[in-house]
Design an enzyme around this catalytic site. Structure first.
Site, PDB file in Angstrom:
ATOM      1  N   TYR A  12     -69.230  49.095 -74.787  1.00 27.13           N
ATOM      2  CA  TYR A  12     -69.988  50.343 -74.612  1.00 27.13           C
ATOM      3  C   TYR A  12     -69.002  51.443 -74.236  1.00 27.13           C
ATOM      4  O   TYR A  12     -68.434  51.430 -73.152  1.00 27.13           O
ATOM      5  CB  TYR A  12     -71.039  50.143 -73.522  1.00 27.13           C
ATOM      6  N   LYS A  46     -70.627  50.312 -79.003  1.00 30.15           N
ATOM      7  CA  LYS A  46     -71.719  51.272 -78.863  1.00 30.15           C
ATOM      8  C   LYS A  46     -71.058  52.624 -78.667  1.00 30.15           C
ATOM      9  O   LYS A  46     -70.515  52.923 -77.599  1.00 30.15           O
ATOM     10  CB  LYS A  46     -72.630  50.926 -77.687  1.00 30.15           C
TER      11      LYS A  46
END
Length: 306
Positions: free
Chosen positions: A134, A162
């Site tokens: 992320y 992400k």
């Protein structure tokens, strides 16, 4: 594990007594699966992970795995302050039946590039589960740079990112440097369609929790090259998607779930439900969208190139 398509960052449903509301969680999950999502992510910031106990994470993960029955992968988020605890959470996720991990940099400490890379490497080496990194320097103050990703490429189970840098050009930078080594999933609702056009493979969504069909339709139509149809839905969607960009995204999105009949606005303290002018303002955005909800073209069976 295929890191592509739509992965809702699930909210955690609570009862008025501040306990997990599994029936409501299951209702939302079923509607999501019926709409055509490709996986779910539990215990993210939208899932109020910072106020969940380990026991509650176990309950949610096992319940989601049971409900999904292998039709979609369940991914558990790891957001920890210590490497040791992150390794422990990865071990537990595998034990509970999760099929993948979303992994944030260390929390509360702004690690440098060497520390950030080592953190990810250590967790990756401790588990066989596939991992999505992320990358959100706006909210978490640590950027996972291209040079860090170059180091992480040696770990086969670090497979995706992400992408939440808020810079759509980063999709092109990643592809230019790494080709298809890392799958790219947009993590910012208001940039999703733009990133699909640039080559992103999927969408870790927030408003999908309340509007799953519209989210999946935008993704599949864009990927199928039916840009005009996708854009019409996306333009309708944008005022809702902007609710994902606020510090109170949990309250805003949970209110949207409630209005759409897929959840409740109940949150866990220290968060409080919305009141007064703020609640009226957010309700107006949500209810206006619901009153003008578009008729969707058939999208579930669309074919498109990877």
């Amino acid at each position: 594990m295929e890191w592509k398509g739509v992965f809702p960052a699930f909210t955690t449903k609570f009862t008025p007594a501040d306990e997990l509301d599994l029936p409501l969680f299951g209702k939302n999950l079923q509607v999501q699966m019926d709409a055509g999502i490709d996986g779910i992510i539990l215990g993210g910031s939208l899932g109020e992970a910072s106020v969940l106990t380990t026991s509650e994470k176990e309950t949610l993960t096992k319940y989601a795995v049971e409900q999904a029955q292998g039709s979609i992968p369940v991914v558990m988020n790891i957001a920890e302050g210590s490497t040791r605890e992150a390794v422990k959470q990865a071990e537990l996720a595998a034990k509970w039946g999760a099929k993948g991990l979303m992994l944030l940099p260390p929390m509360r400490y702004k690690s440098d590039e060497r520390e950030t890379a080592q953190f990810f490497k250590t967790v990756a080496a401790s588990t066989n589960l596939p991992i999505m990194i992320y990358n959100n320097p706006v909210d978490y103050k640590v950027e996972v740079t291209l040079d860090i990703f170059a180091q992480l490429a040696e770990h086969a189970n670090i497979q995706a990112v992400k992408e939440s840098t808020r810079d759509v050009s980063n999709v092109t930078r990643m592809i230019n440097r790494f080709g298809d080594r890392f799958k790219i999933l947009c993590g910012v609702d208001t940039l999703a369609m733009e990133e699909f056009v640039l080559g992103a493979d999927g969408w870790v969504g927030g408003l999908v929790c309340a509007f799953p069909a519209e989210t999946v339709a935008v993704y599949k139509l864009t990927k199928a090259g039916r840009i005009a149809e996708a854009l019409a839905i996306y333009r309708w969607f944008l005022p809702l998607l902007e609710l994902d960009l606020h510090p109170k995204l949990v309250q805003y999105i949970k209110l949207a779930e409630q209005q759409a009949g897929l959840g409740s606005e109940t949150v866990r303290a220290p968060r409080l439900t919305l009141v007064g002018e703020e609640r009226a303002r957010i309700l107006k955005v949500i209810d206006t969208a619901l009153a003008n909800r578009p008729v969707l073209p058939e999208y579930k069976l669309l074919e498109y190139a990877d």
